[in-house]
Design an enzyme around this catalytic site. Structure first.
Site, PDB file in Angstrom:
ATOM      1  N   ASP A   1       0.860  -1.174   0.000  1.00 48.46           N
ATOM      2  CA  ASP A   1       0.000   0.000   0.000  1.00 48.46           C
ATOM      3  C   ASP A   1       0.905   1.235   0.000  1.00 48.46           C
ATOM      4  OD1 ASP A   1      -2.266   1.617   0.110  1.00 48.46           O
ATOM      5  OD2 ASP A   1      -3.251   0.371   1.613  1.00 48.46           O
ATOM      6  N   TRP A   2       0.300   2.381  -0.141  1.00 48.90           N
ATOM      7  CA  TRP A   2       1.019   3.653  -0.307  1.00 48.90           C
ATOM      8  C   TRP A   2       2.005   3.877   0.854  1.00 48.90           C
ATOM      9  CZ3 TRP A   2      -0.247   7.933  -3.813  1.00 48.90           C
ATOM     10  CH2 TRP A   2       0.438   9.125  -3.528  1.00 48.90           C
TER      11      TRP A   2
END
Length: 727
Positions: A267-268
């Site tokens: 994820d980011w």
């Protein structure tokens, strides 16, 4: 391209090129011309902006056929080996045609409608040039304080699994390479992201492996069984180790036990977050731990680009670690046909045709109506088109009805509640805001009261603005804002029939609303066709059929509250009411205000003749469970018939109920249908204390009804060959 050619590509790649393929950034990092140009805008302050990321193998967030063609063309012109870019984005519940948020989609209990919503999202996204969507999110959710419950389909592992499969089918279809109207699906967030302590986003998750496997893994497994091409890691810890750095989670569980060989993406910023988590001292160690754990693509941090090359050169890791990751990335690009057609799907003419087409809007309208849940109705609904109606509330004229993660939708395309209702009425309604979402003035209240006095019935549109839920939208107070509760209280004093429509991304504490209203419709965030769908329901052109997939608490102090709980050693319903020493609250019921599976209709359904084909099941056998359901009202309607099973004596404690089947049926007035379910060994299996997945000999209860609280039950016994009783 055959696989041997992919291996040849990898043989010809430098370490820098491999690290670049394993990195993902937003398009401004890729399409900035020379690497000396400065990144501007919101990403300028990020550490990744200081690196040359122009060789990154994938991009997130960019969209538009012309734009993506331009980016791909420029990238390929400077690519030494001609490896195309992958374009990924968060297409969570629609692209331009926005469908209800996933929690609302779950409330349809309609896998076909859910699959269609994903297929339409894929069709629009692919025409805009996208290749991958970061969906479905299959995290099990039990805590409405967590804002991202809106992105899940609910609190039940079985139903989440059914809908996860539907979403993957809708996105991917049967032939990703040749069907350019499809996207690759990325299931997320692996694992247990839906169980953060305190309902606070990104927070610690701590649970036993048995709990993880029994409740949180099944929906991931269902999505992977359906062929999801990617998995995204979670932000949280699992057994004290961040998921993105967790070798047991990724290599042992996901890769070996679950057999996943697709692309694993962070994820980011999650790789670099190993540092504040406290398991990595710096970017170098964060990169080392992530790549060792089996992470293929790092999103929006520079640890891989900075350190993978030197980690190989210093013999800290083998180059084979990079090769296996790059091969998976290239295989995905090959499955999408990008080597033959790097501009796959991107079509400006098609883009104009499919976006918000009449057919897509029609599907969005129908699905939105199916997703709304009628929580209360004291005979005030459906409305008559001849009535004098006052439309009041901060959401009456609002177009903030798409909800979080509708980043490609446009508010100007959204149908407001005012528009939808006005199209139905013979008399022009009076319209007053009454209050803002979180503030109210005396003038607003006075105008709303005056409008209500002149009306026969009041429709009140209340809720959360979209930033109050979704990612980073955790709340400890899950009531409506005080300004809206004050508006409800003032209108209640008038004694007029009050219909409340709720727009929100989580189950709410409805004190100050539900008792004061004569009818309550939970509309969630219905999407582009919100106003039409709500009006269709309020006026009876569509009969409500939605059923909750997440319990509504009496108050936040009960949270987490969910239907498939354990009984405890001192169950309240088995101890005398006057006995203090039972598992209970002194100031609230144990159960929710509205339970899992609950939802009203404008007609009534009667259940009868529940029967089992046998009271004994043998090894490899099945039992047929049949029930008659009759529409005893005056209009046609849909009913979701639910079947639950309970293991009365297990090797470990078992839930009081577990959903094991459901059937959504349409019944004309007076019509009766027999609904038949099958209970087999798979319905009885669970993870034992040693994590084996088997079923016990002994007694079971099967129950059937319209929701998890109101069921009729029958008993049966299961006896595997050569065994009897609990061993």
């Amino acid at each position: 391209m055959n696989e041997s050619k992919l291996h040849d590509l990898i043989e010809n790649m430098t370490l820098e090129e491999k690290a670049a393929q394993m990195s993902q950034v937003v398009s401004s990092f890729i399409h900035q011309g020379s690497s000396d140009e400065k990144i501007t805008g919101p990403f300028a302050g990020m550490e990744v902006a200081n690196e040359d990321m122009t060789g990154s193998g994938s991009v997130l967030g960019a969209t538009g056929a012309d734009n993506l063609r331009t980016i791909q063309k420029a990238y390929l012109e400077r690519s030494r080996l001609g490896i195309p870019l992958l374009f990924m984005a968060d297409v969570i519940h629609g692209y331009k045609t926005v469908f209800p948020v996933p929690l609302a989609l779950g409330c349809t209990w309609d896998p076909q409608a859910v699959e269609e919503s994903a297929a339409i999202a894929a069709k629009e996204s692919a025409a805009a040039g996208l290749h991958v969507t970061f969906s479905p999110m299959v995290d099990l959710v039990r805590d409405p304080r967590w804002g991202r419950v809106m992105e899940s389909t609910g609190e039940d592992p079985y139903l989440n699994g059914v809908l996860a499969r539907a979403l993957v089918r809708g996105y991917q279809g049967d032939d990703l390479k040749n069907d350019q109207s499809k996207l690759a699906a990325c299931v997320k967030h692996f694992a247990a992201y839906g169980a953060p302590e305190g309902g606070r986003d990104y927070n610690t998750v701590d649970m036993s492996r048995r709990q993880l496997m029994e409740y949180y893994l099944p929906a991931y497994e269902a999505a992977l069984d359906e062929g999801a091409e990617l998995v995204m890691t979670a932000f949280n810890t699992v057994e004290g180790i961040p998921a993105t750095s967790n070798k047991w989670l990724m290599r042992d569980l996901l890769r070996k036990e679950m057999g996943f060989d697709g692309v694993l993406i962070s994820d980011w910023g999650a790789v670099q977050e190993a540092i504040p988590h406290g398991v990595a001292a710096d970017n170098r160690e964060a990169a080392l731990k992530a790549v060792t754990a089996g992470l293929d693509i790092e999103m929006m941090t520079p640890c891989y680009v900075q350190h993978l090359k030197t980690l190989v050169e210093e013999n800290v890791i083998s180059e084979a670690l990079l090769d296996e990751a790059v091969l998976r990335i290239l295989k995905l690009k090959n499955k999408l046909g990008l080597f033959e057609n790097p501009y796959r799907g991107a079509d400006t003419e098609l883009e104009e045709t499919v976006m918000l087409s009449e057919a897509h809007r029609k599907a969005a309208r129908e699905t939105a109506a199916k997703s709304c849940v009628l929580l209360k109705n004291e005979g005030v609904l459906p409305l008559r088109k001849s009535q004098n109606v006052a439309l009041i509330g901060p959401f009456i004229k609002s177009t903030d009805l798409m909800g979080p993660w509708s980043i490609f939708g446009a508010e100007e395309d959204v149908v407001s509640v005012r528009t939808g209702i006005s199209e139905k009425l013979d008399i022009e309604p009076s319209v007053e805001k009454g209050c803002d979402i979180e503030a109210v003035s005396p003038e607003q209240l006075e105008a709303a009261v005056e409008a209500a006095k002149q009306a026969e019935v009041v429709v009140l549109a209340l809720g959360e603005h979209s930033e109050m839920s979704g990612e980073a939208g955790s709340r400890t107070n899950i009531k409506l804002p005080d300004a809206q509760l004050q508006l409800v209280a003032e209108l209640k004093k008038l004694g007029k029939p009050l219909v409340t429509v709720l727009f929100n991304g989580r189950p709410l504490d409805l004190h100050g609303v539900v008792d004061e209203s004569n009818a309550v419709l939970e509309a969630w965030y219905p999407g582009t066709e919100a106003g039409h769908a709500v009006a269709d329901l309020l006026f009876g052109d569509t009969n409500p059929s939605g059923k909750l997939t997440m319990s509504f608490p009496h108050n936040v102090g009960q949270v987490p509250v969910y239907y498939n709980s354990f009984n405890t050693g001192r169950p309240k319903d088995q101890i005398a009411p006057e006995d203090r020493f039972a598992s209970k609250y002194l100031d609230a019921p144990n159960g929710p205000l509205f339970p899992f599976g609950f939802g009203l209709s404008y007609t009534t359904f009667t259940y009868s003749s529940l029967a089992l084909s046998s009271e004994d099941m043998e090894e490899n056998g099945t039992i047929r469970v049949s029930v008659d359901v009759q529409n005893t009202g005056e209009i046609a309607g849909e009913e979701t018939v639910q079947m639950y099973v309970r293991d009365l004596v297990g090797e470990v404690v078992r839930p009081v109920k577990e959903l094991k089947g459901f059937s959504k049926i349409h019944l004309e007035p007076g019509e009766t249908k027999q609904v038949v379910f099958e209970v087999d060994e798979e319905s009885l299996k669970y993870h034992h204390s040693d994590l084996t997945y088997t079923c016990d000999a002994g007694e079971f209860i099967v129950s059937v009804g319209p929701d998890s609280r109101n069921t009729e039950e029958r008993r049966f016994s299961y006896s595997p060959a050569g065994r009897s009783g609990q061993e």
